[in-house]
Enzyme design. Structure first.
Site, PDB file in Angstrom:
ATOM      1  N   HIS A  65      25.447  27.861   9.342  1.00 56.05           N
ATOM      2  CA  HIS A  65      25.383  28.371  10.718  1.00 56.05           C
ATOM      3  C   HIS A  65      24.193  29.303  10.945  1.00 56.05           C
ATOM      4  CE1 HIS A  65      29.781  27.072  10.893  1.00 56.05           C
ATOM      5  NE2 HIS A  65      29.095  26.288  11.684  1.00 56.05           N
ATOM      6  N   ASP A 158      24.952  20.154  16.489  1.00 55.56           N
ATOM      7  CA  ASP A 158      25.799  20.544  15.363  1.00 55.56           C
ATOM      8  C   ASP A 158      26.859  19.455  15.181  1.00 55.56           C
ATOM      9  OD1 ASP A 158      27.119  21.896  13.424  1.00 55.56           O
ATOM     10  OD2 ASP A 158      27.890  23.493  14.712  1.00 55.56           O
ATOM     11  N   SER A 159      26.419  18.332  14.636  1.00 62.61           N
ATOM     12  CA  SER A 159      27.292  17.150  14.639  1.00 62.61           C
ATOM     13  C   SER A 159      27.858  16.854  13.260  1.00 62.61           C
ATOM     14  CB  SER A 159      26.502  15.936  15.108  1.00 62.61           C
ATOM     15  OG  SER A 159      25.713  15.469  14.044  1.00 62.61           O
TER      16      SER A 159
END
Ligand code: AG3
Length: 281
Positions: A65, A158-159
């Site tokens: 992240h 963000d897959s």
């Protein structure tokens, strides 16, 4: 529940398995899009799996992240409008919202169940859903980028892996639309798969973005639970080069668990075998 039910695994390339013991299955349900599970483990902390693919674990989610968010947000001189596609666990939004320049962060997640399961069971990532600068829409990101009239400074994809509903997120129509909703100095970063297990996906992503953007490259980081351990993000940019235009001094006193200026620069060092392939595209 029998003891065998407490094991979960992710299979790689149909013949390698990462198998781990769970102390508890905290959530397990089928959404219209996928099976969603949150499990408790000793070593990884809580783990989110979508269709038996590991999305995040509490122990090292900070690496993914921080890297998806801070690399483009510290490269861009003044990121104000951000779009996150996917990211239902909330970890990417958590990092984006640490940047004071952000005015509005749109987040478009297709699966309400992922958001709800994480709000309930993974508060470590699902901390920012009520943030005043976050606008969460539950809808298909592919359609969103096709129909949106907004212009963004940074788009973050963000897959999950290119399977099921995520397949179009790796396609050229999607990237043409992303290009169009980015400002003239916009940057897109996308989950870029593994150079060991998913080289064809990396090649195809790079081929698509190389045609559209003047600057397109991969950067890498280590992950405990993703296939092969080495994982990538693809960065495509209309103007700023991620290393040449990166200004170390822009990084404030903000302390991160993984990200720092040396990591930012070092992450763009590409393995030779990948470089060789990229050059031929
Ligand atoms: N998205 C998942 C990245 C790909 C993982 N692939 C795999 N385990 N085969 C992470 C979402 C984080 N917000």
């Amino acid at each position: 529940m029998t003891e065998t039910n407490l094991w979960r695994h992710e299979a790689y390339a149909q013949n390698v398995i990462l198998k781990f013991l769970c102390k508890k299955i905290l959530f397990s349900d089928q959404s219209p899009y996928q099976k969603v599970e949150v499990v408790e483990t000793d070593y990884f902390g809580r783990v989110l799996l979508n269709d038996d693919i590991i999305m995040i674990c509490e122990k090292d989610e900070f690496v993914y992240h921080e890297m998806i968010a801070h690399v483009p947000l510290f490269l861009h001189p003044n990121p104000e409008n951000i779009l996150i596609i996917g990211g239902g666990d909330g970890g990417t939004a958590r990092e984006v919202l640490k940047h004071p320049s952000i005015k509005l962060c749109h987040m478009v997640e297709i699966d309400q169940m992922v958001v709800d399961a994480c709000k309930l069971h993974i508060p470590q990532t699902a901390v920012s859903f009520l943030h005043p600068k976050l606008d969460l829409k539950i809808e298909d990101g592919v359609k969103f980028v096709q129909n949106s009239n907004e212009k963004y400074d940074v788009v973050l994809i963000d897959s999950t892996d290119p399977v099921g509903p995520a397949v179009p997120l790796f396609g050229d129509t999607f990237y043409k639309n992303v290009f169009n909703i980015l400002k003239d100095d916009g940057i897109v970063v996308a989950q870029g798969e593994s150079p060991f297990y998913n080289l064809p996906s990396q090649k195809s992503l790079m081929k698509i973005t190389k045609k559209l953007f003047p600057i397109s490259c991969f950067y890498h980081f280590g992950n405990m639970t993703y296939p092969g351990g080495l994982w990538s993000f693809l960065l495509a940019s209309k103007q700023y080069h991620p290393v040449k235009d990166f200004q170390k001094s822009k990084i404030p006193q903000m302390k991160f668990q993984y990200y720092n200026p040396d990591i930012h620069i070092g992450a763009f060092a590409t393995p030779s075998f990948l470089n060789k392939i990229i050059q031929t595209l």
